[in-house]
Write a protein that holds these residues in place. Structure first.
Motif, mmCIF file in Angstrom:
data_model
loop_
_atom_site.group_PDB
_atom_site.id
_atom_site.type_symbol
_atom_site.label_atom_id
_atom_site.label_comp_id
_atom_site.label_asym_id
_atom_site.label_seq_id
_atom_site.Cartn_x
_atom_site.Cartn_y
_atom_site.Cartn_z
ATOM 1 N N GLU A 113 0.837 -1.200 0.000
ATOM 2 C CA GLU A 113 0.000 0.000 0.000
ATOM 3 C C GLU A 113 0.868 1.245 0.000
ATOM 4 O O GLU A 113 1.727 1.426 0.849
ATOM 5 C CB GLU A 113 -0.924 0.014 1.225
ATOM 6 N N LYS A 114 0.615 2.112 -0.990
ATOM 7 C CA LYS A 114 1.315 3.390 -1.099
ATOM 8 C C LYS A 114 0.393 4.341 -1.834
ATOM 9 O O LYS A 114 -0.126 4.009 -2.898
ATOM 10 C CB LYS A 114 2.626 3.210 -1.869
ATOM 11 N N ASN A 115 0.187 5.520 -1.335
ATOM 12 C CA ASN A 115 -0.752 6.477 -1.896
ATOM 13 C C ASN A 115 -0.113 7.270 -3.043
ATOM 14 O O ASN A 115 -0.157 8.483 -3.072
ATOM 15 C CB ASN A 115 -1.281 7.415 -0.819
ATOM 16 N N SER A 116 0.516 6.589 -3.957
ATOM 17 C CA SER A 116 1.052 7.132 -5.209
ATOM 18 C C SER A 116 1.424 5.926 -6.065
ATOM 19 O O SER A 116 0.935 4.836 -5.819
ATOM 20 C CB SER A 116 2.253 8.052 -4.951
ATOM 21 N N HIS A 117 2.294 6.090 -7.048
ATOM 22 C CA HIS A 117 2.703 4.936 -7.859
ATOM 23 C C HIS A 117 3.205 3.846 -6.926
ATOM 24 O O HIS A 117 3.928 4.111 -5.974
ATOM 25 C CB HIS A 117 3.808 5.317 -8.848
ATOM 26 N N SER A 118 2.809 2.609 -7.206
ATOM 27 C CA SER A 118 3.188 1.494 -6.353
ATOM 28 C C SER A 118 3.472 0.293 -7.232
ATOM 29 O O SER A 118 2.963 0.192 -8.344
ATOM 30 C CB SER A 118 2.050 1.189 -5.380
#
Length: 185
Positions: free
Chosen positions: A39-44
């Motif tokens: 989980e990452k609130n940008s490109h992952s």
């Protein structure tokens, strides 16, 4: 569960899901695919690093077999493979050629099939004005009683309209005579 802190990121396990957390997206993992969630609130993404002459792979297994399905990348050939039932079934070569049913890559799109299967079908996906499951063209190798092969069957919403045989003969079901006729191309 346990929690390992790495800077502001964390790796947690709650007995069901291993979560690699960087920043909150506000979402949740699919309940049928939540063994590992990144989980990452940008490109992952996920990177598999392999040696220059080795393979990177994600394998699918069950209690009876440990290599039923896979997606893999062969660094020595720079080729991508998809496997089902323990064998490679599709290959994308380094030049972009795609093989299905073989890994030979003898054409831009190379499909192989056994004697009881259609080689290639083109379906009309239009949602109005015609049957949405209409087969527009079927490319196959059906051998008739004379030993000839019908290479292409062309269909429309009303059914079968034309064959092209390996001899070059075209059989048309909708001509001015109202029956099959042979014409040479």
């Amino acid at each position: 569960g346990s929690n390992a802190l790495v800077g502001e990121s964390s790796l947690t396990y709650d007995g069901t899901t291993l979560l690699a957390y960087v920043s909150d997206t506000g979402g949740s993992g699919n309940s049928n695919a939540n063994g590992l969630v990144i989980e990452k609130n940008s490109h992952s993404g996920l990177t598999i690093l392999s040696g220059n002459t080795h393979e990177g792979k994600i394998a699918f297994a069950d209690a009876d077999a440990n290599n039923l399905g896979a997606v893999s990348y062969d660094h020595s050939a720079n080729a991508f493979f998809v496997a089902t039932n323990g064998s490679n079934r599709m290959k994308i070569a380094s030049d972009g050629d795609v093989s299905i049913g073989t890994t030979a890559n003898e054409a831009r799109l190379d499909t192989r099939y056994d004697a009881n299967a259609v080689g290639f079908q083109i379906h009309n996906q239009k949602t109005s004005g015609c049957n949405s499951s209409t087969k527009v063209a079927v490319i196959q190798g059906d051998q008739d009683s004379s030993g000839s092969y019908d290479l292409v069957h062309i269909r429309n919403g009303g059914g079968h309209v034309c064959n092209i045989a390996d001899s070059g003969n075209v059989q048309n079901t909708n001509n001015s005579y109202g029956s099959l006729s042979d014409e040479r191309i």
